[in-house]
Write a protein that holds these residues in place. Structure first.
Motif, short mmCIF file in Angstrom:
data_model
loop_
_atom_site.label_atom_id
_atom_site.label_comp_id
_atom_site.label_asym_id
_atom_site.label_seq_id
_atom_site.Cartn_x
_atom_site.Cartn_y
_atom_site.Cartn_z
N PHE A 48 -11.30 1.59 -0.31
CA PHE A 48 -11.51 1.17 0.44
C PHE A 48 -9.72 1.97 1.07
O PHE A 48 -9.02 2.67 -0.09
CB PHE A 48 -10.96 -0.59 0.07
N ALA A 50 -6.56 1.76 4.24
CA ALA A 50 -5.61 0.43 4.60
C ALA A 50 -4.71 1.78 6.16
O ALA A 50 -4.29 2.39 5.67
CB ALA A 50 -4.89 -0.98 3.76
N SER A 54 -1.30 -1.66 9.39
CA SER A 54 -1.79 -3.11 8.71
C SER A 54 -1.15 -3.87 8.58
O SER A 54 -0.41 -3.88 7.18
CB SER A 54 -3.24 -2.89 8.76
N TRP A 55 -2.01 -5.73 8.52
CA TRP A 55 -1.36 -6.18 7.42
C TRP A 55 -1.98 -6.29 6.09
O TRP A 55 -2.86 -5.61 5.87
CB TRP A 55 -1.65 -7.69 8.00
N ARG A 56 -1.26 -7.03 4.95
CA ARG A 56 -1.08 -6.52 3.90
C ARG A 56 -2.56 -7.93 3.50
O ARG A 56 -1.90 -9.24 3.61
CB ARG A 56 0.32 -7.30 2.64
#
Length: 80
Positions: A48, A50, A54-56
């Motif tokens: 993954f 991120a 970006s939001w957690r």
């Protein structure tokens, strides 16, 4: 052939008494004293990525191994 899919080795236990025993070196896909059982392996790789802005977002990973012959769960692994 004594070792189904492996390599048979003769191990010397006592040189003076001339005692030996035989054993098998099994490949990773087989096991048992004569490499007679097949090992079933499952490999899973998840990646993954991120972005920094970006939001957690929490992820829930649920992995289940199911025996197809009896329709039952063998093992469940859950990680948050």
């Amino acid at each position: 052939q004594r070792c189904h899919r492996g390599i048979e080795l003769t191990v010397w236990l006592d040189d003076e008494k001339n005692l030996t025993t035989s054993t098998c070196l099994c490949p990773p896909s087989f096991y048992g004293d004569r490499c007679q059982y097949q090992n079933q392996r499952v490999s899973l790789t998840l990646t993954f990525a991120a972005f920094p802005d970006s939001w957690r977002i929490p992820f829930l990973f649920l992995i289940m191994l199911i025996d197809n012959t009896h329709e039952r769960t063998i093992h469940t692994y859950e990680q948050l």
